[in-house]
Design a protein around this motif. Structure first.
Motif, PDB file in Angstrom:
ATOM      1  N   GLY A  76       0.820  -1.199   0.000  1.00 14.74           N
ATOM      2  CA  GLY A  76       0.000   0.000   0.000  1.00 14.74           C
ATOM      3  C   GLY A  76       0.858   1.254   0.000  1.00 14.74           C
ATOM      4  N   MET A  77       0.190   2.392   0.175  1.00 14.59           N
ATOM      5  CA  MET A  77       0.890   3.674   0.199  1.00 14.59           C
ATOM      6  C   MET A  77       0.075   4.654   1.024  1.00 14.59           C
ATOM      7  N   MET A  78       0.765   5.623   1.591  1.00 18.08           N
ATOM      8  CA  MET A  78       0.129   6.695   2.345  1.00 18.08           C
ATOM      9  C   MET A  78       0.608   8.027   1.780  1.00 18.08           C
ATOM     10  N   ALA A  79      -0.328   8.902   1.503  1.00 20.09           N
ATOM     11  CA  ALA A  79      -0.015  10.256   1.058  1.00 20.09           C
ATOM     12  C   ALA A  79      -0.479  11.223   2.143  1.00 20.09           C
ATOM     13  N   LEU A  80       0.208  12.347   2.244  1.00 22.53           N
ATOM     14  CA  LEU A  80      -0.125  13.344   3.257  1.00 22.53           C
ATOM     15  C   LEU A  80      -0.627  14.620   2.606  1.00 22.53           C
ATOM     16  N   VAL A  81      -1.576  15.267   3.286  1.00 24.17           N
ATOM     17  CA  VAL A  81      -2.021  16.604   2.889  1.00 24.17           C
ATOM     18  C   VAL A  81      -1.493  17.563   3.945  1.00 24.17           C
ATOM     19  N   VAL A  82      -0.556  18.412   3.526  1.00 24.65           N
ATOM     20  CA  VAL A  82       0.113  19.345   4.439  1.00 24.65           C
ATOM     21  C   VAL A  82       0.149  20.717   3.762  1.00 24.65           C
ATOM     22  N   PRO A  83      -0.937  21.485   3.866  1.00 25.92           N
ATOM     23  CA  PRO A  83      -0.992  22.742   3.130  1.00 25.92           C
ATOM     24  C   PRO A  83      -0.332  23.937   3.824  1.00 25.92           C
ATOM     25  N   GLU A  85       2.618  25.982   5.885  1.00 23.18           N
ATOM     26  CA  GLU A  85       4.076  26.052   5.908  1.00 23.18           C
ATOM     27  C   GLU A  85       4.668  25.572   7.228  1.00 23.18           C
ATOM     28  N   ILE A  86       4.013  25.827   8.325  1.00 21.93           N
ATOM     29  CA  ILE A  86       4.572  25.434   9.623  1.00 21.93           C
ATOM     30  C   ILE A  86       4.780  23.927   9.691  1.00 21.93           C
ATOM     31  N   LEU A  87       3.767  23.143   9.297  1.00 22.81           N
ATOM     32  CA  LEU A  87       3.922  21.689   9.311  1.00 22.81           C
ATOM     33  C   LEU A  87       4.810  21.207   8.168  1.00 22.81           C
ATOM     34  N   ALA A  88       4.706  21.843   7.027  1.00 24.41           N
ATOM     35  CA  ALA A  88       5.543  21.454   5.883  1.00 24.41           C
ATOM     36  C   ALA A  88       7.019  21.587   6.254  1.00 24.41           C
ATOM     37  N   LYS A  89       7.342  22.609   7.023  1.00 22.02           N
ATOM     38  CA  LYS A  89       8.724  22.820   7.453  1.00 22.02           C
ATOM     39  C   LYS A  89       9.205  21.656   8.313  1.00 22.02           C
ATOM     40  N   VAL A  90       8.340  21.135   9.173  1.00 24.05           N
ATOM     41  CA  VAL A  90       8.703  19.992  10.015  1.00 24.05           C
ATOM     42  C   VAL A  90       9.059  18.793   9.138  1.00 24.05           C
ATOM     43  N   PHE A  91       8.271  18.545   8.105  1.00 23.11           N
ATOM     44  CA  PHE A  91       8.540  17.421   7.215  1.00 23.11           C
ATOM     45  C   PHE A  91       9.818  17.638   6.398  1.00 23.11           C
ATOM     46  N   ARG A  92      10.110  18.891   6.040  1.00 25.83           N
ATOM     47  CA  ARG A  92      11.358  19.182   5.322  1.00 25.83           C
ATOM     48  C   ARG A  92      12.567  18.988   6.230  1.00 25.83           C
ATOM     49  N   ILE A  93      12.509  19.549   7.432  1.00 26.98           N
ATOM     50  CA  ILE A  93      13.644  19.478   8.364  1.00 26.98           C
ATOM     51  C   ILE A  93      13.969  18.032   8.732  1.00 26.98           C
ATOM     52  N   THR A  94      12.952  17.216   8.907  1.00 23.39           N
ATOM     53  CA  THR A  94      13.169  15.820   9.305  1.00 23.39           C
ATOM     54  C   THR A  94      13.520  14.922   8.119  1.00 23.39           C
ATOM     55  N   GLY A  95      13.426  15.448   6.913  1.00 25.96           N
ATOM     56  CA  GLY A  95      13.714  14.654   5.733  1.00 25.96           C
ATOM     57  C   GLY A  95      12.549  13.780   5.294  1.00 25.96           C
TER      58      GLY A  95
END
Length: 122
Positions: A76-83, A85-95
């Motif tokens: 399977g697969m999981m996609a995220l909806v992260v519109p 910037e505050i949360l998007a930054k967390v996903f960028r910083i953590t890789g």
């Protein structure tokens, strides 16, 4: 603060899980159980809509990542909806932006999973 969770089966295979509130050490176990239940009911294509999540900590990130591992074990697969910037930054910083397909809205995430499920993106 609580974490509100709901889900909708938007197709025969894809389920959208909508979260609102804080996804942290206190609320993450509820999401973990929901994701386990989804996998146990053969819901292996999940969109996690984080549009209304106000904060996510390392425990919350761990549960989301664990959910991906669970669905991937069933191809399977999981996609995220992260519109936001505050949360998007967390996903960028953590890789984690390299691990999850991330979208601004639900519809493209659902469409992506449909293409993934049919082998168009593998």
């Amino acid at each position: 603060m609580d974490l509100k969770m709901s889900y909708e089966h938007v197709s025969e295979y894809v389920t959208v899980v909508t979260l609102a509130g804080e996804l942290d050490v206190y609320t993450a176990p509820g999401l973990r159980q929901l994701l386990v239940d989804m996998v146990n009911h053969e819901r292996w294509f999940l969109v996690l809509d984080l549009s209304a999540v106000t904060n996510i900590d390392s425990t919350g990130l761990g549960v989301v990542t664990g959910g991906l591992k669970r669905v991937r074990a069933h191809d399977g697969m999981m996609a995220l909806v992260v519109p936001h910037e505050i949360l998007a930054k967390v996903f960028r910083i953590t890789g984690l932006i390299k691990v999850f397909p991330i979208f601004d809205t639900v519809d493209p995430a659902v469409e992506f999973l449909g293409r993934w499920m049919h082998g168009d993106l593998r």
